[in-house]
Every structure is written in structure tokens, then in C-alpha cells.
Design an enzyme around this catalytic site. Structure first.
Site, PDB file in Angstrom:
ATOM      1  N   ASN A  89       0.856  -1.203   0.117  1.00 57.98           N
ATOM      2  CA  ASN A  89      -0.054  -0.159  -0.020  1.00 57.98           C
ATOM      3  C   ASN A  89       0.783   1.260   0.132  1.00 57.98           C
ATOM      4  O   ASN A  89       1.757   1.589   0.825  1.00 57.98           O
ATOM      5  CB  ASN A  89      -0.766  -0.051   1.180  1.00 57.98           C
ATOM      6  CG  ASN A  89      -1.902   1.113   1.219  1.00 57.98           C
ATOM      7  OD1 ASN A  89      -1.505   2.237   1.154  1.00 57.98           O
ATOM      8  ND2 ASN A  89      -3.056   0.952   1.768  1.00 57.98           N
ATOM      9  N   HIS A 103       0.780   6.199   1.903  1.00 52.82           N
ATOM     10  CA  HIS A 103       1.730   7.154   2.663  1.00 52.82           C
ATOM     11  C   HIS A 103       3.086   7.735   1.968  1.00 52.82           C
ATOM     12  O   HIS A 103       3.660   8.741   2.550  1.00 52.82           O
ATOM     13  CB  HIS A 103       2.185   6.569   4.065  1.00 52.82           C
ATOM     14  CG  HIS A 103       0.692   6.305   4.716  1.00 52.82           C
ATOM     15  ND1 HIS A 103      -0.130   7.431   5.123  1.00 52.82           N
ATOM     16  CD2 HIS A 103       0.041   5.148   5.163  1.00 52.82           C
ATOM     17  CE1 HIS A 103      -1.136   6.915   5.651  1.00 52.82           C
ATOM     18  NE2 HIS A 103      -0.971   5.510   5.941  1.00 52.82           N
ATOM     19  N   HIS A 148      -5.794   3.620  -1.378  1.00 54.23           N
ATOM     20  CA  HIS A 148      -7.079   4.112  -0.781  1.00 54.23           C
ATOM     21  C   HIS A 148      -7.518   5.681  -1.297  1.00 54.23           C
ATOM     22  O   HIS A 148      -6.797   6.301  -0.670  1.00 54.23           O
ATOM     23  CB  HIS A 148      -7.065   3.923   0.716  1.00 54.23           C
ATOM     24  CG  HIS A 148      -8.171   4.283   1.379  1.00 54.23           C
ATOM     25  ND1 HIS A 148      -8.367   3.885   2.617  1.00 54.23           N
ATOM     26  CD2 HIS A 148      -9.580   4.573   0.746  1.00 54.23           C
ATOM     27  CE1 HIS A 148      -9.710   4.286   2.910  1.00 54.23           C
ATOM     28  NE2 HIS A 148     -10.418   4.580   1.863  1.00 54.23           N
ATOM     29  N   ARG A 162      -9.391   8.288  -0.582  1.00 52.03           N
ATOM     30  CA  ARG A 162     -10.381   8.529   0.416  1.00 52.03           C
ATOM     31  C   ARG A 162     -11.192   9.819   0.050  1.00 52.03           C
ATOM     32  O   ARG A 162     -10.638  10.646  -0.829  1.00 52.03           O
ATOM     33  CB  ARG A 162      -9.633   9.012   1.738  1.00 52.03           C
ATOM     34  CG  ARG A 162      -9.213   7.973   2.738  1.00 52.03           C
ATOM     35  CD  ARG A 162      -8.683   8.363   3.820  1.00 52.03           C
ATOM     36  NE  ARG A 162      -8.360   7.311   4.634  1.00 52.03           N
ATOM     37  CZ  ARG A 162      -9.191   6.785   5.762  1.00 52.03           C
ATOM     38  NH1 ARG A 162     -10.370   7.646   5.866  1.00 52.03           N
ATOM     39  NH2 ARG A 162      -9.105   5.811   6.291  1.00 52.03           N
ATOM     40  N   ARG A 201      -6.761  12.628   1.303  1.00 47.00           N
ATOM     41  CA  ARG A 201      -5.521  13.070   2.387  1.00 47.00           C
ATOM     42  C   ARG A 201      -4.171  12.271   2.053  1.00 47.00           C
ATOM     43  O   ARG A 201      -3.136  12.987   2.221  1.00 47.00           O
ATOM     44  CB  ARG A 201      -6.010  12.499   3.736  1.00 47.00           C
ATOM     45  CG  ARG A 201      -5.823  11.031   3.916  1.00 47.00           C
ATOM     46  CD  ARG A 201      -5.981  10.909   5.423  1.00 47.00           C
ATOM     47  NE  ARG A 201      -7.436  11.209   5.840  1.00 47.00           N
ATOM     48  CZ  ARG A 201      -8.130  10.587   6.777  1.00 47.00           C
ATOM     49  NH1 ARG A 201      -7.150   9.931   7.771  1.00 47.00           N
ATOM     50  NH2 ARG A 201      -9.106  10.814   7.094  1.00 47.00           N
ATOM     51  N   GLU A 253      -8.846   0.470  -2.872  1.00 49.92           N
ATOM     52  CA  GLU A 253      -9.663   0.446  -1.439  1.00 49.92           C
ATOM     53  C   GLU A 253     -10.550   1.477  -1.410  1.00 49.92           C
ATOM     54  O   GLU A 253     -10.197   2.868  -1.740  1.00 49.92           O
ATOM     55  CB  GLU A 253      -8.882   0.797  -0.278  1.00 49.92           C
ATOM     56  CG  GLU A 253      -7.830  -0.646   0.019  1.00 49.92           C
ATOM     57  CD  GLU A 253      -7.131  -0.268   1.418  1.00 49.92           C
ATOM     58  OE1 GLU A 253      -7.113   0.899   1.907  1.00 49.92           O
ATOM     59  OE2 GLU A 253      -6.223  -0.916   1.420  1.00 49.92           O
ATOM     60  N   THR A 296      -8.176   3.382   8.709  1.00 50.35           N
ATOM     61  CA  THR A 296      -9.415   2.737   8.695  1.00 50.35           C
ATOM     62  C   THR A 296      -9.196   1.892  10.151  1.00 50.35           C
ATOM     63  O   THR A 296      -8.664   0.932  10.162  1.00 50.35           O
ATOM     64  CB  THR A 296      -9.225   1.550   7.605  1.00 50.35           C
ATOM     65  OG1 THR A 296      -9.018   2.479   6.563  1.00 50.35           O
ATOM     66  CG2 THR A 296     -10.820   0.979   7.344  1.00 50.35           C
ATOM     67  N   GLU A 300     -10.986  -9.416   3.319  1.00 55.16           N
ATOM     68  CA  GLU A 300      -9.985  -9.100   3.782  1.00 55.16           C
ATOM     69  C   GLU A 300      -9.948  -8.897   5.363  1.00 55.16           C
ATOM     70  O   GLU A 300     -10.998  -8.136   5.600  1.00 55.16           O
ATOM     71  CB  GLU A 300      -9.184  -7.810   3.205  1.00 55.16           C
ATOM     72  CG  GLU A 300      -8.022  -7.415   3.916  1.00 55.16           C
ATOM     73  CD  GLU A 300      -7.008  -6.198   3.053  1.00 55.16           C
ATOM     74  OE1 GLU A 300      -7.178  -6.205   1.710  1.00 55.16           O
ATOM     75  OE2 GLU A 300      -6.295  -5.589   3.776  1.00 55.16           O
ATOM     76  N   HIS A 351      -3.600  -4.484   7.782  1.00 54.14           N
ATOM     77  CA  HIS A 351      -4.082  -3.283   8.599  1.00 54.14           C
ATOM     78  C   HIS A 351      -3.060  -3.517   9.887  1.00 54.14           C
ATOM     79  O   HIS A 351      -2.787  -4.444  10.866  1.00 54.14           O
ATOM     80  CB  HIS A 351      -5.329  -3.194   9.085  1.00 54.14           C
ATOM     81  CG  HIS A 351      -5.318  -1.690   9.494  1.00 54.14           C
ATOM     82  ND1 HIS A 351      -4.869  -1.140  10.855  1.00 54.14           N
ATOM     83  CD2 HIS A 351      -5.611  -0.594   8.611  1.00 54.14           C
ATOM     84  CE1 HIS A 351      -5.096   0.051  10.780  1.00 54.14           C
ATOM     85  NE2 HIS A 351      -5.545   0.590   9.586  1.00 54.14           N
TER      86      HIS A 351
HETATM   87  N1  PXP Z   1      -5.902  -3.148   4.050  1.00 54.68           N
HETATM   88  C1  PXP Z   1      -6.799  -2.378   4.102  1.00 54.68           C
HETATM   89  C2  PXP Z   1      -8.101  -2.637   3.548  1.00 54.68           C
HETATM   90  C3  PXP Z   1      -6.822  -0.955   4.493  1.00 54.68           C
HETATM   91  O1  PXP Z   1      -7.626  -0.128   4.801  1.00 54.68           O
HETATM   92  C4  PXP Z   1      -5.282  -0.669   5.066  1.00 54.68           C
HETATM   93  C5  PXP Z   1      -4.906   0.635   5.307  1.00 54.68           C
HETATM   94  O2  PXP Z   1      -5.173   1.735   4.259  1.00 54.68           O
HETATM   95  C6  PXP Z   1      -4.335  -1.526   4.769  1.00 54.68           C
HETATM   96  C7  PXP Z   1      -4.769  -3.101   4.523  1.00 54.68           C
HETATM   97  C8  PXP Z   1      -2.915  -1.319   5.297  1.00 54.68           C
HETATM   98  O3  PXP Z   1      -2.742  -1.052   6.563  1.00 54.68           O
HETATM   99  P1  PXP Z   1      -1.244  -0.315   7.153  1.00 54.68           P
HETATM  100  O4  PXP Z   1      -0.943   0.841   6.371  1.00 54.68           O
HETATM  101  O5  PXP Z   1      -1.515  -0.108   8.452  1.00 54.68           O
HETATM  102  O6  PXP Z   1      -0.313  -1.599   6.874  1.00 54.68           O
END
Ligand code: PXP
Length: 252
Positions: free
Chosen positions: A8, A11, A44, A46, A50, A71, A102, A152, A195
Site C-alpha cells: 500500500n 503514505h 485508498h 479517500r 488526504r 480500497e 481505517t 480481507e 492493517h
Molecule cells: N488493508 C486495508 C483494507 C486498509 O484499509 C489498509 C490501510 O489503508 C491496509 C490494508 C494497510 O494498513 P497499514 O497501512 O496499517 O499497513
């Protein structure tokens, strides 16, 4: 069976947005992640934009060779974006404007009637739909009834317990993940998880044989500050593969 890693890159965009310019570019990060052994890219978009924006998603689809997992919240605006871009997969997630991230899974049991048309319309468009849910048997059963081929599981409670050093809470949360993953697998659903996963928490999750994919973001992007994205992804992969094979993780 090997376990897939979805990276992901949200960030990277968080850092970019701090100054408003183009650097660092999340698409470049996704290309680097592909070269480093990621199996997919997750992002994602949003409502408040952000981190990544739809322009990032458009470029990601054009310029990155890996499958894209979008996402998205169950809102019409995101559905339109998804139907326009047609990513490989769409993961329906809850979204609250004031939350930092999330914080829990989508309550598909409580919001069945809201979620159902999104699953149907995305599936009709050929997207692989996944539902981001808490590891509860009720949520798994409703996810199956909704016709989503993938779930998931939210790993936040387990990962938090590991970070806090709370062994009893971690054991309970891990058992819930194992139960939900096994139940979903028996029902014919493909199981992903994510997550809050870090080097410290990835092993027990990756060792659950019914989990086919992990989606990891914040920790990898943070760790990349110290060892580079290639190093962070490489180390996460190594820990995942070692846990999956049942062998103790060799030192890097
Ligand atoms: N899976 C989903 C569905 C999420 O919403 C997120 C956070 O955006 C993640 C995985 C990844 O989480 P993290 O950034 O904490 O690794």
C-alpha cells in the site's frame, strides 16, 4: 502455497502532500515495489484525498505492471471512479472522515443493504470485489451471502496487541483471525489480511495457511526511510515466506 504481498503506497502520497509538489511520487514507489518483489499495489482514494488522489490511480493503472487493488468506501463518487479505471480488484472499506486510519472492518452484517449494490455493480463490471471485515464468523457469513469472492480480515487488534506486548490479547486476536480465515476458506472465499502489520506481527499471520495475501502499507513506507523501499519489502517478504514454510526466519 506462497503468500502474496500487496504494498500500500498511500503514505508516499502523505509525504508528497505535506509540501504540495510532485515529490515523492507514489507511482515511482509502486514501480520500485514491483521490482522489489511486491505482487500487487494497493491504494485508498479517500473522500478527503488526504493521500492518493484519482490522478495517482489513473497513472498507476497506466504505468505500473502489477495488479491494482483500489480500497474504496461505499459511496457513489468512488464507484464512478472505480468503474472508470477498472482496477483488478476493489476492496470495500468503511470510512469516517475524522478517523486517522481505517480503524475497524466494514460492518457488512449491519450495513448489508448499503453494501449489496456496490458488490453487485463492481462485480458486473468485472472487478474482483473484496470486503474488509473484522475477523468475526457473522461478518464472514454475510460476506459470502453478499456474493463477494474475497474477504480481507482486519488484523489491527492482533498487531496492536503485539506492539503493546500483551500476549493474552494477541493470542485471542490471532485465534479469531485463524477461525475467520478457516471458515471463509471453507465457504470458498479467498482470504486476504491487513492493517497495522510490522516485522514483529507478520509471522503468525503469514503462517495461517488459508490466508493468500497480505496488504501492508504504513510500516513499509516508514521503514523505507531507514533501509529504502527495496530493503523494507525484501525483509517483509523474507519473514512472510519463512513463516509460511514453517521454518524459523533466517537472519538477514
Ligand atoms: N488493508 C486495508 C483494507 C486498509 O484499509 C489498509 C490501510 O489503508 C491496509 C490494508 C494497510 O494498513 P497499514 O497501512 O496499517 O499497513
Amino acid at each position: 502455497m506462497a503468500i502474496r504481498l500487496g504494498v500500500n503506497i498511500d503514505h508516499v502520497a502523505t509525504i508528497r502532500n505535506a509540501r504540495g509538489g510532485p515529490h515523492p511520487d507514489p507511482v515511482r514507489a509502486a514501480q520500485l515495489a514491483a521490482d522489489a518483489g511486491a505482487d500487487g499495489i494497493t491504494l485508498h482514494v479517500r473522500e478527503d484525498r488526504r493521500h492518493v488522489r484519482e490522478e495517482d490511480l489513473f497513472r498507476m493503472k497506466e504505468e505500473v505492471k502489477l495488479p491494482i487493488n483500489l480500497e474504496m468506501a461505499c459511496v457513489e463518487e468512488m464507484l464512478e471512479i472505480a468503474l472508470h479505471v477498472r482496477p483488478h480488484a476493489c476492496c470495500l472499506v468503511p470510512e469516517r472522515r475524522e478517523e486517522r486510519t481505517t480503524e475497524g472492518g466494514l460492518d457488512v452484517a449491519g450495513q448489508h443493504n448499503t453494501v449489496a449494490p456496490f458488490v453487485r455493480r463492481l462485480r458486473d463490471a468485472g472487478a474482483r470485489v473484496s470486503l474488509f471485515i473484522d475477523p468475526s464468523l457473522v461478518q464472514v457469513a454475510v460476506a459470502e451471502a453478499l456474493g463477494a469472492p474475497v474477504i480481507e480480515l482486519h488484523t489491527g487488534v492482533f498487531c496492536e496487541a503485539v506492539e503493546e506486548g500483551d500476549a493474552a490479547k494477541a493470542a485471542e486476536a490471532l485465534a479469531a483471525l485463524q477461525r475467520a480465515a478457516e471458515d471463509a476458506d471453507r465457504r470458498g472465499l479467498e482470504v486476504h489480511a491487513g492493517h497495522g502489520i510490522t516485522y514483529a506481527s507478520v509471522g503468525p499471520i503469514a503462517a495461517i495457511p488459508t490466508i493468500k495475501e497480505l496488504n501492508i502499507g504504513h510500516f513499509l513506507i516508514g521503514e523505507a526511510i531507514f533501509v529504502g523501499l527495496t530493503g523494507a519489502i525484501g525483509e517483509m517478504r523474507r519473514l512472510m515466506d519463512a513463516a509460511r514454510s514453517g521454518a524459523p526466519a533466517p537472519k538477514s
